[in-house]
Design a protein around this motif. Structure first.
Motif, PDB file in Angstrom:
ATOM      1  N   VAL A 146       0.832  -1.062   0.039  1.00 37.77           N
ATOM      2  CA  VAL A 146      -0.025  -0.091  -0.111  1.00 37.77           C
ATOM      3  C   VAL A 146       0.619   1.425   0.022  1.00 37.77           C
ATOM      4  N   ARG A 147       1.647   1.256   0.907  1.00 40.46           N
ATOM      5  CA  ARG A 147       2.945   2.439   0.800  1.00 40.46           C
ATOM      6  C   ARG A 147       3.440   2.733  -0.560  1.00 40.46           C
ATOM      7  N   ALA A 148       3.672   1.583  -1.221  1.00 40.37           N
ATOM      8  CA  ALA A 148       4.539   1.653  -2.556  1.00 40.37           C
ATOM      9  C   ALA A 148       3.635   1.989  -4.028  1.00 40.37           C
ATOM     10  N   ALA A 149       2.265   1.941  -3.557  1.00 37.68           N
ATOM     11  CA  ALA A 149       1.237   1.948  -4.568  1.00 37.68           C
ATOM     12  C   ALA A 149       1.188   3.784  -5.110  1.00 37.68           C
ATOM     13  N   PRO A 150       1.017   3.889  -6.485  1.00 39.26           N
ATOM     14  CA  PRO A 150       1.344   4.991  -6.954  1.00 39.26           C
ATOM     15  C   PRO A 150      -0.132   6.107  -6.433  1.00 39.26           C
ATOM     16  N   PRO A 151       0.256   7.213  -6.360  1.00 37.50           N
ATOM     17  CA  PRO A 151      -0.782   7.967  -5.841  1.00 37.50           C
ATOM     18  C   PRO A 151      -2.193   7.959  -6.699  1.00 37.50           C
ATOM     19  N   GLY A 152      -3.258   7.982  -6.025  1.00 42.58           N
ATOM     20  CA  GLY A 152      -4.555   8.093  -6.631  1.00 42.58           C
ATOM     21  C   GLY A 152      -5.544   8.848  -5.911  1.00 42.58           C
ATOM     22  N   SER A 153      -6.630   8.414  -6.216  1.00 43.14           N
ATOM     23  CA  SER A 153      -7.868   8.916  -5.466  1.00 43.14           C
ATOM     24  C   SER A 153      -7.976   8.734  -4.041  1.00 43.14           C
ATOM     25  N   VAL A 154      -7.280   7.729  -3.502  1.00 40.26           N
ATOM     26  CA  VAL A 154      -7.691   6.991  -2.311  1.00 40.26           C
ATOM     27  C   VAL A 154      -6.769   8.049  -1.111  1.00 40.26           C
ATOM     28  N   ARG A 155      -7.153   8.592   0.032  1.00 39.74           N
ATOM     29  CA  ARG A 155      -6.839   9.410   0.868  1.00 39.74           C
ATOM     30  C   ARG A 155      -6.772   8.495   2.202  1.00 39.74           C
ATOM     31  N   GLU A 156      -7.273   7.745   2.398  1.00 44.51           N
ATOM     32  CA  GLU A 156      -7.285   6.884   3.695  1.00 44.51           C
ATOM     33  C   GLU A 156      -7.306   5.494   3.299  1.00 44.51           C
ATOM     34  N   VAL A 157      -6.410   4.892   3.959  1.00 41.86           N
ATOM     35  CA  VAL A 157      -6.519   3.347   3.866  1.00 41.86           C
ATOM     36  C   VAL A 157      -6.549   2.760   5.317  1.00 41.86           C
ATOM     37  N   ARG A 158      -7.660   2.066   5.486  1.00 43.40           N
ATOM     38  CA  ARG A 158      -7.861   1.399   6.952  1.00 43.40           C
ATOM     39  C   ARG A 158      -7.281  -0.308   6.858  1.00 43.40           C
ATOM     40  N   PHE A 159      -6.583  -0.678   7.783  1.00 42.99           N
ATOM     41  CA  PHE A 159      -6.543  -2.081   7.990  1.00 42.99           C
ATOM     42  C   PHE A 159      -7.200  -2.390   9.113  1.00 42.99           C
ATOM     43  N   VAL A 160      -8.474  -3.109   8.789  1.00 40.98           N
ATOM     44  CA  VAL A 160      -9.275  -3.413   9.634  1.00 40.98           C
ATOM     45  C   VAL A 160      -8.922  -4.877  10.145  1.00 40.98           C
ATOM     46  N   VAL A 161      -8.679  -5.121  11.393  1.00 37.62           N
ATOM     47  CA  VAL A 161      -8.283  -6.679  11.829  1.00 37.62           C
ATOM     48  C   VAL A 161      -9.297  -6.876  12.928  1.00 37.62           C
ATOM     49  N   PHE A 162      -9.451  -8.206  13.326  1.00 40.02           N
ATOM     50  CA  PHE A 162     -10.430  -8.745  14.072  1.00 40.02           C
ATOM     51  C   PHE A 162      -9.826  -9.011  15.657  1.00 40.02           C
ATOM     52  N   ASP A 163      -8.761  -9.171  15.699  1.00 36.07           N
ATOM     53  CA  ASP A 163      -8.137  -9.377  17.138  1.00 36.07           C
ATOM     54  C   ASP A 163      -6.896  -8.534  17.485  1.00 36.07           C
ATOM     55  N   GLU A 164      -6.434  -8.615  18.620  1.00 31.27           N
ATOM     56  CA  GLU A 164      -5.287  -8.218  19.413  1.00 31.27           C
ATOM     57  C   GLU A 164      -4.078  -8.579  18.610  1.00 31.27           C
ATOM     58  N   ARG A 165      -3.812 -10.001  18.332  1.00 20.05           N
ATOM     59  CA  ARG A 165      -2.644 -10.465  17.654  1.00 20.05           C
ATOM     60  C   ARG A 165      -2.331  -9.728  16.182  1.00 20.05           C
ATOM     61  N   ALA A 166      -3.508  -9.464  15.524  1.00 13.78           N
ATOM     62  CA  ALA A 166      -3.476  -9.131  14.094  1.00 13.78           C
ATOM     63  C   ALA A 166      -3.092  -7.529  14.346  1.00 13.78           C
ATOM     64  N   ALA A 168      -1.337  -6.097  16.548  1.00 11.34           N
ATOM     65  CA  ALA A 168      -0.008  -5.903  16.967  1.00 11.34           C
ATOM     66  C   ALA A 168       0.867  -6.270  15.703  1.00 11.34           C
ATOM     67  N   ALA A 169       0.561  -7.145  15.100  1.00 13.08           N
ATOM     68  CA  ALA A 169       1.415  -7.736  13.770  1.00 13.08           C
ATOM     69  C   ALA A 169       1.375  -6.198  12.747  1.00 13.08           C
ATOM     70  N   PHE A 170       0.129  -5.622  12.353  1.00 16.48           N
ATOM     71  CA  PHE A 170       0.058  -4.503  11.628  1.00 16.48           C
ATOM     72  C   PHE A 170       0.715  -3.222  12.181  1.00 16.48           C
ATOM     73  N   ALA A 171       0.587  -3.185  13.389  1.00 18.60           N
ATOM     74  CA  ALA A 171       1.040  -1.983  14.232  1.00 18.60           C
ATOM     75  C   ALA A 171       2.515  -1.834  13.959  1.00 18.60           C
ATOM     76  N   THR A 172       3.264  -3.107  14.049  1.00 26.19           N
ATOM     77  CA  THR A 172       4.621  -3.277  13.824  1.00 26.19           C
ATOM     78  C   THR A 172       5.074  -2.633  12.682  1.00 26.19           C
ATOM     79  N   TYR A 173       4.406  -2.808  11.534  1.00 24.87           N
ATOM     80  CA  TYR A 173       4.851  -2.334  10.199  1.00 24.87           C
ATOM     81  C   TYR A 173       4.321  -0.923   9.834  1.00 24.87           C
ATOM     82  N   LEU A 174       3.248  -0.612  10.677  1.00 26.51           N
ATOM     83  CA  LEU A 174       2.711   0.894  10.618  1.00 26.51           C
ATOM     84  C   LEU A 174       3.639   1.961  11.318  1.00 26.51           C
ATOM     85  N   ASP A 175       4.373   1.684  12.192  1.00 22.54           N
ATOM     86  CA  ASP A 175       4.865   2.309  13.085  1.00 22.54           C
ATOM     87  C   ASP A 175       6.484   2.843  12.603  1.00 22.54           C
TER      88      ASP A 175
END
Length: 175
Positions: A146-166, A168-175
């Protein structure tokens, strides 16, 4: 932190079917006719309009189903979103690197979102459920793509995860 022209990346722990966004991405199976996990939840909450549109797609352009790594949009039916972007993730394999196919799900979904002029998109953790992709690797591929995607109309990408483990995994790469 995002730079001009790139979407803001947001992490949400919750229910993807409750996201008030322009487009929700469905981790679909190739039949496009519903299934388990995120796919089943989106079809159940979105109602029969989504299934009817998926059946029309199968009867026309996607008679053999949607290929892994590709994406296609339908109505969102009764979801708070305007559109559902269906993408088919790869099954994880210990003997074959399918990372490019998983990355393609995110790239192709963003291309469809751009065609729809969507400004906000909610993604699940594609392939990390029943398709058994290792969660940490799936999060890394999702965020990097998502970070490498060319600019377009999208201004917000939400990663919606079900539980705390997921989360934490996404937070590692977003921070």
């Amino acid at each position: 932190m995002s730079t001009p022209g790139t979407p803001r990346l947001v992490l949400v722990q919750g229910d993807i079917t409750e996201q008030d966004v322009d487009a929700v991405v469905n981790a679909a199976n190739s039949s496009l006719l519903g299934g388990g996990g995120v796919d089943g939840a989106i079809h159940r909450r979105g109602g029969p309009e989504i299934l009817a549109e998926c059946r029309r797609l199968r009867a026309s352009h996607y008679g053999a189903g949607l290929a892994v790594g590709r994406a296609v949009a339908t109505t969102a039916g009764r979801l708070p979103a305007r559109h559902v972007i269906h993408t088919v993730g790869p099954r994880w394999s210990a003997t074959e690197d399918r990372s490019d196919l998983l990355a393609s799900c995110y790239r192709e979904s963003l291309k469809i979102a751009d065609q729809l002029q969507a400004r906000s998109v909610a993604f699940p953790a594609i392939s990390t459920g029943i398709y058994r992709w290792p969660l940490e690797d799936g999060a890394r591929i999702a965020v990097r793509t998502v970070r490498a995607a060319p600019p377009g109309s999208v201004r917000e990408v939400r990663f919606v995860v079900f539980d705390e483990r997921a989360r934490a995994a996404f937070a590692t790469y977003l921070d």
